[in-house]
Design a protein around this motif. Structure first.
Motif, PDB file in Angstrom:
ATOM      1  N   ILE A  28      -4.997 -10.649   4.680  1.00  0.00           N
ATOM      2  CA  ILE A  28      -4.559  -9.254   4.735  1.00  0.00           C
ATOM      3  C   ILE A  28      -5.255  -8.644   5.952  1.00  0.00           C
ATOM      4  O   ILE A  28      -6.489  -8.633   6.017  1.00  0.00           O
ATOM      5  N   PRO A  29      -4.518  -8.133   6.918  1.00  0.00           N
ATOM      6  CA  PRO A  29      -5.186  -7.578   8.100  1.00  0.00           C
ATOM      7  C   PRO A  29      -5.992  -6.337   7.749  1.00  0.00           C
ATOM      8  O   PRO A  29      -5.583  -5.560   6.880  1.00  0.00           O
ATOM      9  N   PRO A  30      -7.134  -6.111   8.417  1.00  0.00           N
ATOM     10  CA  PRO A  30      -7.859  -4.859   8.200  1.00  0.00           C
ATOM     11  C   PRO A  30      -6.923  -3.680   8.475  1.00  0.00           C
ATOM     12  O   PRO A  30      -6.144  -3.709   9.427  1.00  0.00           O
ATOM     13  N   LEU A  31      -6.968  -2.673   7.603  1.00  0.00           N
ATOM     14  CA  LEU A  31      -6.099  -1.492   7.669  1.00  0.00           C
ATOM     15  C   LEU A  31      -4.627  -1.884   7.499  1.00  0.00           C
ATOM     16  O   LEU A  31      -3.730  -1.190   7.973  1.00  0.00           O
ATOM     17  N   GLY A  32      -4.399  -2.985   6.802  1.00  0.00           N
ATOM     18  CA  GLY A  32      -3.040  -3.458   6.582  1.00  0.00           C
ATOM     19  C   GLY A  32      -2.788  -3.726   5.119  1.00  0.00           C
ATOM     20  O   GLY A  32      -3.563  -3.319   4.248  1.00  0.00           O
ATOM     21  N   ARG A  48      -5.984  -3.512   2.428  1.00  0.00           N
ATOM     22  CA  ARG A  48      -7.361  -3.815   2.846  1.00  0.00           C
ATOM     23  C   ARG A  48      -7.819  -2.698   3.781  1.00  0.00           C
ATOM     24  O   ARG A  48      -7.128  -2.373   4.754  1.00  0.00           O
ATOM     25  N   THR A  49      -8.966  -2.122   3.478  1.00  0.00           N
ATOM     26  CA  THR A  49      -9.492  -1.054   4.322  1.00  0.00           C
ATOM     27  C   THR A  49     -10.316  -1.651   5.474  1.00  0.00           C
ATOM     28  O   THR A  49     -10.547  -2.863   5.527  1.00  0.00           O
ATOM     29  N   ALA A  50     -10.788  -0.767   6.357  1.00  0.00           N
ATOM     30  CA  ALA A  50     -11.577  -1.215   7.501  1.00  0.00           C
ATOM     31  C   ALA A  50     -12.884  -1.867   7.074  1.00  0.00           C
ATOM     32  O   ALA A  50     -13.405  -2.747   7.758  1.00  0.00           O
ATOM     33  N   ASP A  51     -13.426  -1.432   5.907  1.00  0.00           N
ATOM     34  CA  ASP A  51     -14.685  -2.003   5.426  1.00  0.00           C
ATOM     35  C   ASP A  51     -14.466  -3.048   4.327  1.00  0.00           C
ATOM     36  O   ASP A  51     -15.326  -3.291   3.499  1.00  0.00           O
ATOM     37  N   ASP A  52     -13.289  -3.657   4.333  1.00  0.00           N
ATOM     38  CA  ASP A  52     -12.941  -4.798   3.472  1.00  0.00           C
ATOM     39  C   ASP A  52     -12.845  -4.474   1.987  1.00  0.00           C
ATOM     40  O   ASP A  52     -12.939  -5.372   1.151  1.00  0.00           O
ATOM     41  N   ARG A  53     -12.638  -3.211   1.637  1.00  0.00           N
ATOM     42  CA  ARG A  53     -12.306  -2.910   0.251  1.00  0.00           C
ATOM     43  C   ARG A  53     -10.822  -3.182   0.057  1.00  0.00           C
ATOM     44  O   ARG A  53     -10.023  -3.029   0.994  1.00  0.00           O
ATOM     45  N   VAL A  54     -10.450  -3.570  -1.154  1.00  0.00           N
ATOM     46  CA  VAL A  54      -9.070  -3.942  -1.441  1.00  0.00           C
ATOM     47  C   VAL A  54      -8.565  -3.098  -2.608  1.00  0.00           C
ATOM     48  O   VAL A  54      -9.291  -2.906  -3.599  1.00  0.00           O
ATOM     49  N   PHE A  55      -7.343  -2.598  -2.471  1.00  0.00           N
ATOM     50  CA  PHE A  55      -6.716  -1.764  -3.489  1.00  0.00           C
ATOM     51  C   PHE A  55      -5.271  -2.224  -3.675  1.00  0.00           C
ATOM     52  O   PHE A  55      -4.685  -2.827  -2.771  1.00  0.00           O
ATOM     53  N   ALA A  56      -4.692  -1.896  -4.821  1.00  0.00           N
ATOM     54  CA  ALA A  56      -3.294  -2.268  -5.072  1.00  0.00           C
ATOM     55  C   ALA A  56      -2.556  -1.107  -5.717  1.00  0.00           C
ATOM     56  O   ALA A  56      -3.051  -0.479  -6.660  1.00  0.00           O
ATOM     57  N   HIS A  74      -5.889   4.576   6.246  1.00  0.00           N
ATOM     58  CA  HIS A  74      -7.013   5.263   6.894  1.00  0.00           C
ATOM     59  C   HIS A  74      -7.984   5.660   5.800  1.00  0.00           C
ATOM     60  O   HIS A  74      -7.608   6.298   4.827  1.00  0.00           O
ATOM     61  N   GLY A  75      -9.224   5.232   5.962  1.00  0.00           N
ATOM     62  CA  GLY A  75     -10.208   5.477   4.906  1.00  0.00           C
ATOM     63  C   GLY A  75      -9.723   4.840   3.615  1.00  0.00           C
ATOM     64  O   GLY A  75      -9.403   3.650   3.592  1.00  0.00           O
ATOM     65  N   THR A  76      -9.662   5.633   2.554  1.00  0.00           N
ATOM     66  CA  THR A  76      -9.151   5.128   1.269  1.00  0.00           C
ATOM     67  C   THR A  76      -7.816   5.783   0.937  1.00  0.00           C
ATOM     68  O   THR A  76      -7.510   6.060  -0.219  1.00  0.00           O
ATOM     69  N   ARG A  77      -7.022   5.992   1.972  1.00  0.00           N
ATOM     70  CA  ARG A  77      -5.681   6.557   1.791  1.00  0.00           C
ATOM     71  C   ARG A  77      -4.668   5.753   2.587  1.00  0.00           C
ATOM     72  O   ARG A  77      -5.014   5.072   3.548  1.00  0.00           O
ATOM     73  N   VAL A  78      -3.405   5.899   2.176  1.00  0.00           N
ATOM     74  CA  VAL A  78      -2.307   5.351   2.958  1.00  0.00           C
ATOM     75  C   VAL A  78      -1.307   6.482   3.173  1.00  0.00           C
ATOM     76  O   VAL A  78      -1.059   7.285   2.266  1.00  0.00           O
TER      77      VAL A  78
END
Length: 118
Positions: A28-32, A48-56, A74-78
């Protein structure tokens, strides 16, 4: 790095979720994002966020149904690619002044592998 986002069902006392292996985090690309299509169910976008957190989240904006997987992380938003609504990755809630939400799913990363609660 291990990141675990608690399953919404855990707070309600429902049965423990079943974990499905999705991919390696570096797939999963960063910010992707990456799209998962469970058989017979709506698509799920794994971010995947810039700091490698993952959300679904469901891959469906609560506004007009835009594919959130094609939005800008961006950050914890899309940001939805259709009309610019911002959706919280951690809870699927639209950011004010917009109102609405999309389903969120628990994810975890263990030994570089992304797991999704289904």
């Amino acid at each position: 790095m291990i990141a675990v986002i608690p399953a919404p069902a855990a707070a309600t006392g429902q049965a423990a979720p079943e974990w499905k292996r999705i991919c390696r985090i570096d797939e999963i690309p960063p910010l992707g994002s990456r799209v998962v299509k469970p058989q017979g169910k709506p698509a799920i976008a794994v971010f995947r966020t810039a700091d490698d957190r993952v959300f679904a989240l469901h891959d469906h904006c609560p506004h007009k149904g835009g594919p959130l997987s094609q939005g800008i992380v961006h950050g914890t938003r899309v940001t939805c690619p259709l009309h610019g609504w911002n959706i919280g990755l951690d809870d699927g809630q639209a950011v004010a002044p917009d109102v609405g939400h999309c389903g969120s799913f628990a994810v975890k990363v263990e030994a570089g592998v992304v797991w999704l609660a289904v």
